[in-house]
Each structure stands twice: as structure tokens, then as C-alpha cells.
Write an enzyme that holds these catalytic residues in place. Structure first.
Site, PDB file in Angstrom:
ATOM      1  N   LYS A  49      -5.827  -2.793  -2.628  1.00 48.08           N
ATOM      2  CA  LYS A  49      -5.308  -3.910  -3.420  1.00 48.08           C
ATOM      3  C   LYS A  49      -6.361  -4.413  -4.415  1.00 48.08           C
ATOM      4  CE  LYS A  49      -1.373  -4.903  -0.612  1.00 48.08           C
ATOM      5  NZ  LYS A  49      -0.734  -5.631   0.467  1.00 48.08           N
ATOM      6  N   ARG A  62      -2.291  -1.117   7.656  1.00 46.08           N
ATOM      7  CA  ARG A  62      -1.444  -0.284   6.776  1.00 46.08           C
ATOM      8  C   ARG A  62      -2.333   0.251   5.661  1.00 46.08           C
ATOM      9  NH1 ARG A  62       1.196  -0.731   1.958  1.00 46.08           N
ATOM     10  NH2 ARG A  62       3.255   0.216   1.780  1.00 46.08           N
TER      11      ARG A  62
END
Ligand code: PMM
Length: 285
Positions: free
Chosen positions: A224, A264
Site C-alpha cells: 500500500k 493478506r
């Protein structure tokens, strides 16, 4: 943990590390890997590689949730994910479906998925909680304040840890009231979803508070933006997507130390490598 008849238990956390969920994005436009696995055969191959690298769960999604993304129509989402889920489940994988739509969740479970990963925590589709309760599958409920197209406008908090805890806590209450079993529920702070980098860091540094809600916790930090920009000057610019797996693996170690149930990640190998280092260090203490 007790298992009622018909309920599909979530995978147990291995003794030495969190459950590792490998991402298979069957989308043209996902943030880090959009377009790479849009072809079903390529997506299945990707999933098989992640399994070989040690993934415990494969998370198959057909809708990109990167900031600003617009939604595919439901038929397109189904067309993307169902053949991939069928093939991976037939090959023996534990599969989660990353979706906010009940028809997609239902078809995915019929195709072999045993977990529904809903970034809206059931808010986007009011039928989701009842569907998941009836199916008896695992449910990952992420903190969410609205669809990706304009979610960053909602990145306003008095105290991000307290506010996310309160919002996820009341979501949890509603999901349990809809009949989802507490052992089937996983909570996720939703890094990057209506969050600025400083919000993501505060949530990561206070994962214990989220765990105090009494449920498994999953973190999706992989690649991210806040991991792309950490330590970088504006002149240097952010790391490329391919260059974010070291930062992701370091974050995986921190989350594992904080006791999370699951991670994840897009690159399973680097996270497992880093967790092996943590395990060796823990065992030598
Ligand atoms: N992040 C993305 C997609 N799905 N699911 C959960 N539970 N948690 C997350 O943080 C999360 C998610 C966006 O990531 P990607 O499009 O880069 O894979």
C-alpha cells in the site's frame, strides 16, 4: 473453539506465524497488480504459485478497491472470479472471495470458497450478513466508510484508533446479531481505506487494541501507498509496486509480533521468509 454442524471453521493460526492469505486479483485495475492475472489461466497459475510458496488461503477478487476505482457490474465480477475459484478449490486450496456483493459471495461459496472477505464488512450490501450467517462460512469484516471512488474524503478522525475501534465494534455487534458465529468472524482495520499514511501507522502500532475486541484480526498492508512512501523524500518519489515487498515483509513481522491471526499479502515468499526469521529469533529467546 467450538464448531457447530454445517459451519466451515476458519483455518487455525499455525503455531509459529499468522495465517498467510495470498492475493489473486482478477482485475484490470487493482492497485499493485491490476491486469496481471485477468486471464483465468494466469490467475489460477498465480494462485498455485502462491500455494507452493506457503499461502494458507488464496483471496480471489474481481473488483479493484484502489482509491478512486469505479465498480465493475456484477456479471463481470462473477465472470472474473468464479472460474478461478472453482479451479483453485478443486485443486485443494482454501479460498476466500474478496467481494461486497451477496450474489458473488453465494456463487463463490457454491464454487468452493469457504471464506467471504468483504472490505465493507457487510455495509455495501445489506443482505451480506444474513447470507454469510446462513452459509456458515468465515467472514472477514474490514473497517470501511464508503466506496473507493471517493473514500479518501472520509479520512477524518478525532483519534483514528478509538474511532476505528468504535466503528468496527458496532459493526461486529450487528454482524453477530445477524447470526454470524463469533468464531467465524475476523476483523480488519482496513489500512488505506479512508486512511492517510499517519492513520495506517497509528492503527498498525495499536493492533493490540483491535485484538481486545475478542476476534481474530487480519491486516492487509501489502504494497500500500504508505509502504511506498515510508522513508522516501518527495524528490526520490515512492517505491515502485515491485519494490514494496521488503517493506511489506517487515510489516508482516511487526503484525505477527502483535499477535494477529492473518496477513493478506501479494508476495507470499518474502512474508514467509521474514516470519521464519521472527520464529528463529523467538525460539532463541
Ligand atoms: N485491501 C485490498 C483489497 N482487499 N481485504 C482485506 N480484508 N483487507 C485489506 O486491507 C484489503 C482487502 C486492496 O488491496 P489490493 O487491491 O492492492 O490487493
Amino acid at each position: 473453539m467450538s464448531t457447530s454442524p454445517g459451519r466451515r471453521p476458519l483455518p487455525a493460526r499455525p503455531s509459529w506465524r499468522p495465517v498467510v492469505m495470498g492475493v489473486v486479483n482478477v482485475t484490470p485495475d487493482s492497485f499493485s497488480d491490476g491486469g496481471q492475472w485477468l486471464d483465468p489461466d494466469a490467475a489460477v497459475q498465480r494462485g498455485m504459485l502462491l500455494l507452493a510458496e506457503g499461502a494458507d488461503v488464496l483471496d480471489v477478487g474481481g473488483e479493484s478497491t484502489r482509491p478512486g476505482a469505479t465498480r465493475p457490474v456484477e456479471t463481470e465480477e462473477l465472470r472474473r472470479v468464479i472460474p478461478v475459484i472453482t479451479a483453485l478449490a478443486d485443486a485443494g486450496a482454501t479460498v476466500s472471495v474478496d467481494t461486497m456483493r451477496t450474489p458473488v459471495a453465494e456463487a463463490a461459496v457454491r464454487a468452493g470458497a469457504s471464506i467471504v472477505n468483504d472490505v465493507s464488512g457487510g455495509l455495501a450490501d445489506p443482505q451480506m450478513a444474513a447470507l454469510v450467517a446462513g452459509l456458515g462460512v468465515g467472514f472477514i469484516a474490514m473497517h470501511w466508510r464508503g466506496h473507493s471512488v471517493d473514500m479518501q474524503r472520509r479520512a477524518r478522525y478525532d483519534d483514528v484508533v478509538r474511532d476505528v475501534m468504535a466503528e468496527l465494534g458496532s459493526r461486529r455487534d450487528e454482524l453477530l446479531a445477524a447470526g454470524i458465529h463469533p468464531d467465524s468472524l475476523v476483523l480488519d482495520p482496513g489500512l488505506g481505506f479512508a486512511k492517510l499514511p499517519e492513520h495506517n501507522w497509528r492503527l498498525l502500532a495499536h493492533l493490540g487494541e483491535l485484538e481486545s475486541l475478542g476476534h481474530r484480526v487480519l491486516v492487509g498492508a501489502s504494497r500500500k501507498t504508505f509502504l511506498g512512501t515510508v522513508g522516501r523524500t518527495e524528490a526520490e518519489g515512492p517505491r515502485t509496486m515491485d519494490d514494496r515487498d521488503v517493506a511489506t515483509a517487515a510489516t508482516s513481522v511487526l503484525c505477527a509480533r502483535a499477535g494477529v491471526w492473518g496477513l493478506r499479502v501479494h508476495d507470499v515468499r518474502s512474508t514467509i521468509d521474514a516470519l521464519q526469521v521472527l520464529d528463529a529469533w523467538e525460539r532463541a529467546r
